[in-house]
Design an enzyme around this catalytic site. Structure first.
Site, PDB file in Angstrom:
ATOM      1  N   THR A  70      42.496  45.569  66.711  1.00  0.00           N
ATOM      2  CA  THR A  70      42.865  44.015  66.216  1.00  0.00           C
ATOM      3  C   THR A  70      44.145  43.810  66.743  1.00  0.00           C
ATOM      4  O   THR A  70      44.332  42.543  67.260  1.00  0.00           O
ATOM      5  CB  THR A  70      42.705  44.101  64.660  1.00  0.00           C
ATOM      6  OG1 THR A  70      41.354  44.551  64.499  1.00  0.00           O
ATOM      7  CG2 THR A  70      43.054  42.742  64.223  1.00  0.00           C
ATOM      8  N   CYS A 320      25.269  39.111  51.436  1.00  0.00           N
ATOM      9  CA  CYS A 320      25.599  39.906  50.461  1.00  0.00           C
ATOM     10  C   CYS A 320      26.334  41.156  50.447  1.00  0.00           C
ATOM     11  O   CYS A 320      26.501  41.859  49.616  1.00  0.00           O
ATOM     12  CB  CYS A 320      24.080  40.087  49.626  1.00  0.00           C
ATOM     13  SG  CYS A 320      22.988  40.980  50.683  1.00  0.00           S
TER      14      CYS A 320
END
Length: 460
Positions: A70, A320
């Site tokens: 990242t 979810c």
């Protein structure tokens, strides 16, 4: 326990363990110092850089080590944009890039720049010509992953790189998922990767910047890593990352063929064993070890918990199962079902018997989850069809609105409509996806007093 989530983080490669332990004794000193211990550490760092550069396909002085994949992406984007700030502040990226690229694009927009997301088809691939058309006179950088992290689809990097070169725009390739399987083809300008994706240690990223690419590192810089990654290098981890990359590359051809055969079996058997399942991603142009499928009428979080209880570690893009409770941007961009999504990514060495057991367990797990949610076994026509129906699913999360739709679609005649009232964001994605899977017509979304009204016309 069968670990099937190598796309998130691959198990440590044995060579990484060996190299890490060995270099702890030799690579602890400051490689910038001229005394013996420093020279020894510096030689280890140089050797690791040469090995990693060879795997990437660049010069050693074009490659630096960062604290993560990242961080490599953020450094690459900010440095390239700053280096070409006189050209403009426009960024081009695909709609299915890793979140690190999306976050960098959002930061650019917040600072007054702009970006264009290039859409993908239902397999998750961008059209190279469409990617080229998104380039503008003020485009400072373009970003395209080599292969998608959620569905495994490979992107046309070489073709996109040609179009970028013709437009004079550097291309950044996020190769985190593919670098362990082979070098990225084409004339890319910048490349990033992350060691823990191929079995190296976490906390090591790679950033390659070709000579001639305008690049201006942002923030405070020091003399280390060409000024592109500040701070003391973690030499034992860097050595382990480079050694494991070389090791997995040596095994890549044979292991890719073996894992591709196992994945092909999953792709073929899951739709046969489990009803109402769609395998997503490109069937041919894909990573050899990864397969993703979406199950109708299934709560993704419950499905993952039940598979974990059955000793299988898998991943999902279902809303979810995420901390944000928003559907996967990748599945959303593809227009496929976002709930009940399962990603299987096999690590090196996965045995065929583990895949056999997964295929034995999965049908019963899905059936049990569907039973708990009251999913229909099959749409049953009513003896007295209604002209149209309205289903109130307000306040209920997907897959419940889709389940309620499936229960009543057979109660209206062919040509009539069912309107689903829902306020869950996933319904906007999953109701059209259900229609695509079940051969019904998605008419569209209409405003409602609360939430939205999704209109479906029965065709079959």
């Amino acid at each position: 326990m069968s670990y099937f989530d190598a796309a998130s983080s691959a198990p440590p490669h044995p060579v990484a363990r060996q190299a890490l332990l060995a270099s702890l004794d030799e690579g602890w000193a400051d490689p910038a110092r001229l005394y013996r211990e420093g020279r020894r550490a510096g030689m280890l760092l140089d050797a690791a850089r040469e090995a990693a550069a060879e795997a990437v396909g660049c010069r050693p002085d074009e490659l630096v080590f960062t604290s993560s994949g990242t961080r490599a992406v953020h450094t690459a984007v900010s440095g390239a944009l700053s280096g070409r700030r006189r050209v403009g502040r426009h960024l081009v990226l695909s709609a299915v890039e890793h979140s690190s690229v999306l976050h960098a694009a959002a930061a650019l927009e917040a600072a007054g720049g702009s970006f264009t997301e290039v859409p993908v088809d239902r397999t998750g691939a961008v059209d190279a010509s469409g990617f080229g058309r998104a380039l503008r006179a003020d485009t400072a950088l373009a970003c395209l992953q080599s292969a998608n992290h959620e569905v495994g689809t490979e992107q046309p990097v070489a073709a996109a790189a040609e179009l970028c070169a013709a437009a004079g725009v550097p291309l950044l390739v996020d190769a985190a998922q593919s670098l362990g399987w082979g070098p990225v083809e084409g004339g890319w300008s910048l490349l990033t990767a992350s060691a823990h994706k191929w079995g190296g240690p976490a906390g090591v990223g790679l950033l390659a910047v070709r000579k001639g690419v305008r690049f201006a590192p942002q923030g405070p810089v020091d003399e280390r890593e060409s000024g592109r990654a500040s701070g003391f290098e973690n030499i034992p981890a860097v050595v382990a990352a480079a050694a494991s990359l070389r090791a997995v590359r040596a095994e890549a051809e044979a292991e890719a063929a073996r894992l591709r055969a196992l994945v092909d079996r999953i792709r073929a058997e899951v739709p046969r064993l489990v009803p109402d399942v769609e395998v997503v991603g490109d069937p041919e142009r894909r990573l050899p070890h990864l397969v993703t499928f979406s199950c109708l009428y299934v709560d993704g979080e419950t499905l993952l918990h039940e598979l974990d209880r059955a000793d299988f570690s898998v991943s999902s893009g279902s809303s979810c199962t995420s901390s944000t409770l928003t559907p996967s941007h990748v599945l959303k961009a593809m227009g496929v079902l976002t709930e009940g999504n399962v990603r299987v990514s096999l690590p090196t060495g996965t045995a065929a018997a583990e895949v056999d057991r997964f295929l034995e367990v999965l049908p019963g797990v899905v059936a049990e989850v569907r039973l708990r949610l009251g999913a229909p076994a099959a749409p049953a026509p009513s003896p007295a069809p209604a002209a149209s129906l309205v289903v109130d699913s307000l306040g209920r999360r997907c897959p419940v609105p889709v389940i309620e739709l499936a229960k009543v679609i057979g109660e209206v005649p062919v040509g009539a409509t069912v309107t689903v009232l829902a306020d869950d964001e996933a319904a906007r994605l999953d109701i059209p996806a259900w229609c695509e899977m079940r051969g019904q017509e998605y008419v569209g979304e209409e405003p409602a007093d609360r939430g939205s009204a999704y209109v479906v016309r029965r065709l079959t």
